[in-house]
Scaffold this motif. Structure first.
Motif, PDB file in Angstrom:
ATOM      1  N   LEU A  98      42.887  41.212  45.324  1.00  0.00           N
ATOM      2  CA  LEU A  98      41.608  41.763  44.879  1.00  0.00           C
ATOM      3  C   LEU A  98      41.193  42.932  45.761  1.00  0.00           C
ATOM      4  O   LEU A  98      41.132  42.795  46.986  1.00  0.00           O
ATOM      5  N   HIS A 119      37.617  39.470  38.005  1.00  0.00           N
ATOM      6  CA  HIS A 119      37.448  38.203  38.713  1.00  0.00           C
ATOM      7  C   HIS A 119      38.058  37.042  37.918  1.00  0.00           C
ATOM      8  O   HIS A 119      38.538  36.074  38.526  1.00  0.00           O
ATOM      9  N   GLN A 122      41.640  37.174  38.791  1.00  0.00           N
ATOM     10  CA  GLN A 122      41.837  36.611  40.122  1.00  0.00           C
ATOM     11  C   GLN A 122      41.875  35.089  40.067  1.00  0.00           C
ATOM     12  O   GLN A 122      42.724  34.456  40.700  1.00  0.00           O
TER      13      GLN A 122
END
Length: 343
Positions: A98, A119, A122
């Motif tokens: 990230l 996100h 991720q």
């Protein structure tokens, strides 16, 4: 007039038929003895007889025996050992790190939806990587031949931060002292070659050492009992954090590579060989550590080097499903083994 029939005893020439069980001797005509089948006169060796007579052309050698045998890549890779595989296969393809918050789209910007997708990527990547650890270290493992129990390995989820800090500090200490023997035990091949080159270069500058000191860790240094997984994932402003932990199988039996990336925030003081003044800087290092298991034999954790977070271009490719790198891990290994074997 009929030709006389001669009987050959065992002292001269004696033949027994293979289909009979007796050792009876059969009469053979001397004039027909040379017509016996070749099976009875075949030599045990297949080597051609050497022509002793003068002027006789030598027999043609067996050309097929001199042609190099073709060894398939699959066979070559099966015979590959730890030395041929090496310890430096590069960073695993499609590794997602990230980017820093300042490089991501803002939460209040028009690209709010993209920030959400990043996100979510991720989270999915972390779950997939964690599941690969479970499969290879806990589930799909061999059983003990005596007890029948699965020979599970430790996932070391709670020790990763400390392992990365120790290797990070040990590497810089050994590099500053020029300790090649110590570097050999903790570095992968590529990083070891760079360290050796750096030590040789500073010798040319008449500097045997480059003093280095780790002053402190930036951020919050949590106690060891809080750095245990999964609590460590929720700790804010941590000085040390695991950002990637992946395990990839290699094209060999019971062989795989585990690669973990740990972000370390620290304040360092050092004096470079080409400078007369030391500097004190705050560093954010993405330390790559790895452990290789070859044919069931687990090796130690080693430091591969430093890397950088994924760029937004790489993130866009992963979001679009086009994050496959040009060279896969299997292709890297095939190229490396082929180079060593001379194929």
């Amino acid at each position: 007039m009929a030709h006389p029939v001669a009987r050959f005893s065992s002292k001269n020439l004696k033949f027994s038929l293979a289909l009979t069980t007796s050792s009876q001797t059969y009469p053979i005509c001397p004039q027909c003895a040379h017509r016996l089948p070749s099976v009875y006169t075949r030599q045990f060796t297949t080597t051609r007889r050497r022509n002793a007579g003068a002027g006789v052309v030598q027999s043609i050698p067996n050309i097929d025996s001199k042609l190099p045998k073709h060894v398939s890549m699959k066979s070559q890779m099966k015979k590959a050992n730890r030395q041929q595989i090496g310890t430096d296969l590069g960073k695993l393809p499609q590794t997602f790190i990230l980017p820093a918050a300042k490089d991501l789209p803002g939460w209040m910007s028009p690209n709010f939806f993209k920030r959400t997708r990043i996100h979510w990527l991720q989270f999915k990547t972390a779950v997939k990587d964690w599941w690969s650890l479970v499969v290879f270290l806990k589930w799909d493992v061999k059983r003990d031949p005596l007890t029948g129990k699965k020979m599970r390995r430790s996932m070391e989820l709670s020790q990763r931060n400390q392992i990365a800090r120790d290797l990070h500090k040990d590497f810089h200490d050994a590099l500053s002292e020029g300790d090649l023997k110590r570097l050999q035990t903790i570095c992968c091949e590529g990083l070891m070659a760079q360290a050796r080159m750096r030590i040789e270069q500073r010798k040319a500058l008449r500097r045997r050492k480059e003093p280095w000191v780790l002053l402190s860790y930036s951020g919050i240094r949590y106690p060891a009992w809080l750095e245990r997984w999964p609590i460590s994932v929720l700790l804010p402003a941590a000085s040390t954090r695991v950002v990637s932990d992946r395990l990839a199988p290699l094209p060999f039996a019971d062989t795989y590579l585990r690669q973990c990336i740990v972000r370390i925030n620290s304040v360092q003081n050092y004096l470079l060989a080409d400078s007369d003044k030391d500097v004190m800087l705050k560093h954010t290092d993405y330390v790559v550590i790895q452990k290789m298991t070859v044919k069931g034999e687990e090796g130690p954790w080693k430091i591969w080097g430093l890397t950088e977070p994924s760029t937004m271009k790489e993130v866009d490719g992963l979001l679009a499903g086009k994050g496959q790198e040009a060279t896969t891990l299997a292709e890297r290994i095939r190229d490396k083994v082929a180079g060593i074997a001379g194929l």
